[in-house]
Design a protein around this motif. Structure first.
Motif, PDB file in Angstrom:
ATOM      1  N   VAL A   1      33.455  57.843  -6.392  1.00  0.00           N
ATOM      2  CA  VAL A   1      33.191  57.335  -4.290  1.00  0.00           C
ATOM      3  C   VAL A   1      32.020  58.260  -4.950  1.00  0.00           C
ATOM      4  O   VAL A   1      31.820  58.794  -4.176  1.00  0.00           O
ATOM      5  CB  VAL A   1      35.053  58.033  -4.092  1.00  0.00           C
ATOM      6  CG1 VAL A   1      34.647  57.317  -2.245  1.00  0.00           C
ATOM      7  CG2 VAL A   1      36.117  57.426  -4.837  1.00  0.00           C
ATOM      8  N   GLU A   2      31.309  56.503  -3.986  1.00  0.00           N
ATOM      9  CA  GLU A   2      30.352  56.941  -3.919  1.00  0.00           C
ATOM     10  C   GLU A   2      29.457  56.577  -2.021  1.00  0.00           C
ATOM     11  O   GLU A   2      28.566  56.605  -1.695  1.00  0.00           O
ATOM     12  CB  GLU A   2      29.050  56.485  -4.476  1.00  0.00           C
ATOM     13  CG  GLU A   2      28.630  57.634  -6.236  1.00  0.00           C
ATOM     14  CD  GLU A   2      27.854  56.823  -7.431  1.00  0.00           C
ATOM     15  OE1 GLU A   2      27.289  56.073  -6.874  1.00  0.00           O
ATOM     16  OE2 GLU A   2      28.297  57.536  -8.033  1.00  0.00           O
ATOM     17  N   SER A   3      30.140  55.415  -1.103  1.00  0.00           N
ATOM     18  CA  SER A   3      30.339  55.169  -0.088  1.00  0.00           C
ATOM     19  C   SER A   3      32.012  54.975   0.376  1.00  0.00           C
ATOM     20  O   SER A   3      32.562  54.482  -0.772  1.00  0.00           O
ATOM     21  CB  SER A   3      29.461  53.659  -0.245  1.00  0.00           C
ATOM     22  OG  SER A   3      30.705  52.699  -0.826  1.00  0.00           O
ATOM     23  N   ALA A   4      31.892  54.851   1.332  1.00  0.00           N
ATOM     24  CA  ALA A   4      33.054  54.744   2.682  1.00  0.00           C
ATOM     25  C   ALA A   4      33.267  53.480   1.738  1.00  0.00           C
ATOM     26  O   ALA A   4      35.171  52.959   1.243  1.00  0.00           O
ATOM     27  CB  ALA A   4      32.892  54.669   4.301  1.00  0.00           C
ATOM     28  N   ASP A   5      33.040  52.041   1.419  1.00  0.00           N
ATOM     29  CA  ASP A   5      33.586  51.206   0.765  1.00  0.00           C
ATOM     30  C   ASP A   5      34.398  51.780  -1.113  1.00  0.00           C
ATOM     31  O   ASP A   5      35.375  50.969  -1.170  1.00  0.00           O
ATOM     32  CB  ASP A   5      32.445  49.968   0.676  1.00  0.00           C
ATOM     33  CG  ASP A   5      33.141  48.768   0.163  1.00  0.00           C
ATOM     34  OD1 ASP A   5      33.710  48.187   1.277  1.00  0.00           O
ATOM     35  OD2 ASP A   5      32.092  47.970  -0.001  1.00  0.00           O
ATOM     36  N   ASP A   6      34.247  52.232  -1.270  1.00  0.00           N
ATOM     37  CA  ASP A   6      34.059  53.046  -2.663  1.00  0.00           C
ATOM     38  C   ASP A   6      35.515  53.816  -2.314  1.00  0.00           C
ATOM     39  O   ASP A   6      35.991  53.325  -3.093  1.00  0.00           O
ATOM     40  CB  ASP A   6      33.572  53.728  -3.444  1.00  0.00           C
ATOM     41  CG  ASP A   6      32.151  53.693  -4.285  1.00  0.00           C
ATOM     42  OD1 ASP A   6      32.450  52.254  -4.228  1.00  0.00           O
ATOM     43  OD2 ASP A   6      31.201  54.107  -4.690  1.00  0.00           O
ATOM     44  N   ALA A   7      35.292  54.066  -1.080  1.00  0.00           N
ATOM     45  CA  ALA A   7      36.795  55.235  -1.018  1.00  0.00           C
ATOM     46  C   ALA A   7      37.740  54.258  -0.893  1.00  0.00           C
ATOM     47  O   ALA A   7      39.564  54.019  -0.830  1.00  0.00           O
ATOM     48  CB  ALA A   7      36.014  56.376   0.263  1.00  0.00           C
ATOM     49  N   ARG A   8      37.715  53.496   0.409  1.00  0.00           N
ATOM     50  CA  ARG A   8      38.668  51.756   0.506  1.00  0.00           C
ATOM     51  C   ARG A   8      39.158  51.186  -0.934  1.00  0.00           C
ATOM     52  O   ARG A   8      39.947  51.516  -0.974  1.00  0.00           O
ATOM     53  CB  ARG A   8      37.591  50.886   1.617  1.00  0.00           C
ATOM     54  CG  ARG A   8      37.960  51.265   2.625  1.00  0.00           C
ATOM     55  CD  ARG A   8      37.942  49.988   3.708  1.00  0.00           C
ATOM     56  NE  ARG A   8      37.784  50.314   5.584  1.00  0.00           N
ATOM     57  CZ  ARG A   8      36.852  51.193   5.826  1.00  0.00           C
ATOM     58  NH1 ARG A   8      35.339  50.389   4.957  1.00  0.00           N
ATOM     59  NH2 ARG A   8      36.509  51.424   7.229  1.00  0.00           N
ATOM     60  N   LYS A   9      37.914  50.726  -1.461  1.00  0.00           N
ATOM     61  CA  LYS A   9      38.509  51.087  -2.825  1.00  0.00           C
ATOM     62  C   LYS A   9      39.786  51.170  -3.791  1.00  0.00           C
ATOM     63  O   LYS A   9      40.285  50.865  -4.470  1.00  0.00           O
ATOM     64  CB  LYS A   9      37.073  49.594  -3.366  1.00  0.00           C
ATOM     65  CG  LYS A   9      36.490  48.991  -3.187  1.00  0.00           C
ATOM     66  CD  LYS A   9      35.677  47.911  -4.105  1.00  0.00           C
ATOM     67  CE  LYS A   9      34.331  46.797  -3.017  1.00  0.00           C
ATOM     68  NZ  LYS A   9      32.907  46.831  -3.210  1.00  0.00           N
ATOM     69  N   ALA A  10      38.959  52.191  -3.569  1.00  0.00           N
ATOM     70  CA  ALA A  10      39.398  53.172  -4.906  1.00  0.00           C
ATOM     71  C   ALA A  10      41.185  53.426  -4.232  1.00  0.00           C
ATOM     72  O   ALA A  10      42.175  53.621  -5.134  1.00  0.00           O
ATOM     73  CB  ALA A  10      38.718  54.564  -4.459  1.00  0.00           C
ATOM     74  N   PHE A  11      40.739  53.525  -2.718  1.00  0.00           N
ATOM     75  CA  PHE A  11      42.396  53.935  -2.791  1.00  0.00           C
ATOM     76  C   PHE A  11      43.605  52.666  -2.754  1.00  0.00           C
ATOM     77  O   PHE A  11      44.346  52.857  -3.353  1.00  0.00           O
ATOM     78  CB  PHE A  11      42.420  53.547  -1.236  1.00  0.00           C
ATOM     79  CG  PHE A  11      43.841  55.194  -0.462  1.00  0.00           C
ATOM     80  CD1 PHE A  11      44.088  55.985  -0.431  1.00  0.00           C
ATOM     81  CD2 PHE A  11      44.792  52.940   0.159  1.00  0.00           C
ATOM     82  CE1 PHE A  11      45.526  56.448   0.512  1.00  0.00           C
ATOM     83  CE2 PHE A  11      45.941  54.113   0.720  1.00  0.00           C
ATOM     84  CZ  PHE A  11      46.175  55.238   0.409  1.00  0.00           C
ATOM     85  N   ALA A  12      42.879  51.654  -2.679  1.00  0.00           N
ATOM     86  CA  ALA A  12      43.635  49.795  -2.351  1.00  0.00           C
ATOM     87  C   ALA A  12      43.931  49.712  -4.265  1.00  0.00           C
ATOM     88  O   ALA A  12      45.326  49.256  -4.385  1.00  0.00           O
ATOM     89  CB  ALA A  12      42.576  48.876  -2.581  1.00  0.00           C
ATOM     90  N   ASN A  13      43.739  50.574  -4.816  1.00  0.00           N
ATOM     91  CA  ASN A  13      43.837  50.433  -6.595  1.00  0.00           C
ATOM     92  C   ASN A  13      44.265  52.158  -7.009  1.00  0.00           C
ATOM     93  O   ASN A  13      45.090  51.289  -7.810  1.00  0.00           O
ATOM     94  CB  ASN A  13      42.783  50.804  -7.514  1.00  0.00           C
ATOM     95  CG  ASN A  13      41.222  49.584  -7.503  1.00  0.00           C
ATOM     96  OD1 ASN A  13      41.633  48.343  -6.831  1.00  0.00           O
ATOM     97  ND2 ASN A  13      40.079  49.901  -7.585  1.00  0.00           N
TER      98      ASN A  13
END
Ligand SMILES: Nc1ncnc2c1ncn2[C@@H]1O[C@H](COP(=O)(O)OP(=O)(O)O)[C@@H](O)[C@H]1O
Ligand SMILES: [Mg+2]
Length: 363
Positions: free
Chosen positions: A133-145
Motif C-alpha cells: 500500500v503506497e497510497s490511500a487509493d491502494d489501501a481502499r483497493k487492497a481492502f476490497a480485495n
C-alpha cells in the motif's frame, strides 16, 4: 583496515564476539557467551544500555559512525546483532571488515514486511493475504480485495510490539489508516487464529539445525505476555513448524538463532506472521527448561561451534515483567521460579523490565 577476518574453525574460548545492540537480548547473549569462556563487546548508540553491565568491552557510537564501527570490527573475531533494524549500510560495512552472522540478507528481508511476506510465500509457506500500500487509493483497493474478514494496515518498516499498526474494518477505514501511518505500508487480511506459536530454531555454520520445542504465545496490549511449553499442538503441526523454520533458515543460508512467529488456525494449520533474525522473547524459557538455551545456541552458531543439546527437560511458563510490574520485584523474587531483571532504569509503561520462568515436571 586490511581484509576481512573469516572464521575457519570454531573460535576458541577467549575469543571476542561483538554484539550490535545493548538491550536485554544482548545482555542475555553476553551472559551465555561468558558461560562458554567467550568474551563479548557490545556496540550501542545508547549511553548506558543494560547489556553494557555484563560485557567485557563496550562502545557507544551511532550505527553510522564509520570510525567507531571500524575500531569495533577490529576488536572482534565475529559480529552478531540483537535487533533486526540494523541499518543496511552498517551491516554491509561490518560484513566487509569482519565475519558476521546471521547474514545481512536476513536483516534486509525481515526489515520490510512486504519483502518478508513475499520471500516466505515464495518458499511455499502460508502467510496472511497481503498487498503493498503506497497510497490511500491502494489501501481502499487492497481492502476490497482481501478485507472480507477485516484487515490490519501496518507500516512496512520499523514496527514492533504492535506499533505502526491499525485494525481496519472498511475501505474508508483503510484509507484513513494510511493517512495516519503516513508511510509505505502493507495491508494484511485478518487471520482468525486459535492461538499464536513460534518456532525458535538454530542453524550452525556446518548446516546443523535444531528446533526448540514450540511455545504458545499470549499477547497483552500487543506485547508478548506469556509463553507456555508445551504449546498443546498436534505432532503434525510440530513437524510443519520444523519444516517451515528449516526452509526459511536454509533459504537465507542462516547462521544463528531465528524465530518464526506463527498463527495456529482452528483447523490445525500454521500461517507465518513474521520472522525475527535473532533470539526471541518467546525463547526465554529455554534458559531454565533446556540444557542449552536459545542464547547459548546463538553464541555457539556465531562462534562456529556445533550446536548444543536444546532438548527440554521440564514444562515451562515464561511471563514478561512489563513496566511498573517491576516494582513487585521482591515478591517475584520470593517465588520458586527463575527471575531475570534486566537492570534497566526507569520502568516506563510497556517497557520490558524482566521475565520470570516457572518450571513443572515434563508432561
Ligand atoms: N494478519 C493478522 N491477523 C490477525 N492478527 C494479527 C495479524 N497480524 C498481526 N496480528 C496480531 O498483532 C500482533 C503483532 O503483529 P506483528 O506483525 O507480529 O508485529 P510486531 O512487529 O509488532 O510484533 C501479532 O502477534 C498478532 O497477535
Ligand atoms: Mg510480532
Amino acid at each position: 583496515m586490511t581484509g576481512r577476518k573469516e572464521i575457519t574453525g570454531p573460535l576458541p574460548p577467549g575469543a571476542t564476539i561483538g554484539i550490535l545492540g545493548g538491550g536485554q537480548l544482548g545482555r542475555m547473549l553476553a551472559m551465555a557467551a561468558a558461560r562458554l569462556g567467550l568474551k563479548t563487546h557490545i556496540y550501542s548508540d545508547e549511553a548506558a544500555p543494560c547489556a553494557f553491565q555484563v560485557a567485557d568491552a563496550r562502545t557507544q557510537g551511532a550505527y553510522d559512525d564509520v570510525r567507531a564501527l571500524e575500531k569495533f570490527a577490529a576488536a572482534c573475531d565475529v559480529v552478531t546483532f540483537e535487533f533486526e533494524n540494523v541499518p543496511d549500510a552498517t551491516a554491509e560495512y561490518l560484513a566487509a571488515h569482519v565475519a558476521i552472522a546471521p547474514p545481512p540478507r536476513a536483516l534486509s528481508v525481515s526489515q520490510d514486511r512486504v519483502i518478508e511476506k513475499s520471500f516466505i510465500a515464495k518458499l511455499g509457506i502460508a502467510v496472511a493475504p497481503f498487498e503493498n500500500v503506497e497510497s490511500a487509493d491502494d489501501a481502499r483497493k487492497a481492502f476490497a480485495n482481501i478485507g472480507a474478514k477485516g484487515a490490519i494496515l501496518k507500516t512496512r518498516r520499523l514496527g514492533y510490539d504492535g506499533k505502526g499498526q491499525i485494525k481496519v474494518t472498511s475501505a474508508d477505514d483503510a484509507a484513513r489508516a494510511f493517512e495516519t501511518l503516513a508511510a509505505p505500508s502493507i495491508l494484511e487480511g485478518f487471520v482468525d487464529f486459535a492461538f499464536e506459536v513460534s518456532a525458535v530454531a538454530a542453524r550452525a555454520r556446518d548446516g546443523g539445525f535444531a528446533l526448540f520445542d514450540i511455545p504458545r504465545n499470549a499477547h497483552e496490549n500487543h506485547i508478548l505476555k506469556r509463553s507456555t511449553v508445551p504449546a498443546g499442538i498436534t505432532q503434525a503441526m510440530t513437524e510443519d513448524a520444523k519444516r517451515i523454520a528449516r526452509s526459511i533458515a536454509e533459504a537465507l543460508e542462516y547462521v544463528g538463532v531465528l524465530a518464526v512467529e506463527m498463527f495456529a488456525t482452528h483447523d490445525h494449520k500454521l500461517i507465518v506472521n513474521e520472522i525475527a533474525p535473532r533470539v526471541h522473547n518467546s525463547g526465554h524459557w529455554t534458559i531454565e527448561a533446556c540444557i542449552v538455551s536459545q542464547f547459548e545456541q546463538h553464541i555457539r552458531a556465531v562462534a562456529g561451534w556445533t550446536l548444543g543439546d536444546g532438548s527440554r527437560h521440564s514444562d515451562a511458563v515464561m511471563e514478561n515483567i512489563i513496566g511498573p510490574e517491576h516494582d513487585e520485584w521482591a515478591a517475584l523474587a520470593a517465588k520458586p521460579a527463575g527471575l531475570h531483571l534486566y537492570g534497566k532504569g526507569e520502568a516506563r509503561a510497556g517497557r520490558k523490565m524482566g521475565h520470570i520462568t516457572s518450571l513443572s515436571p515434563k508432561s
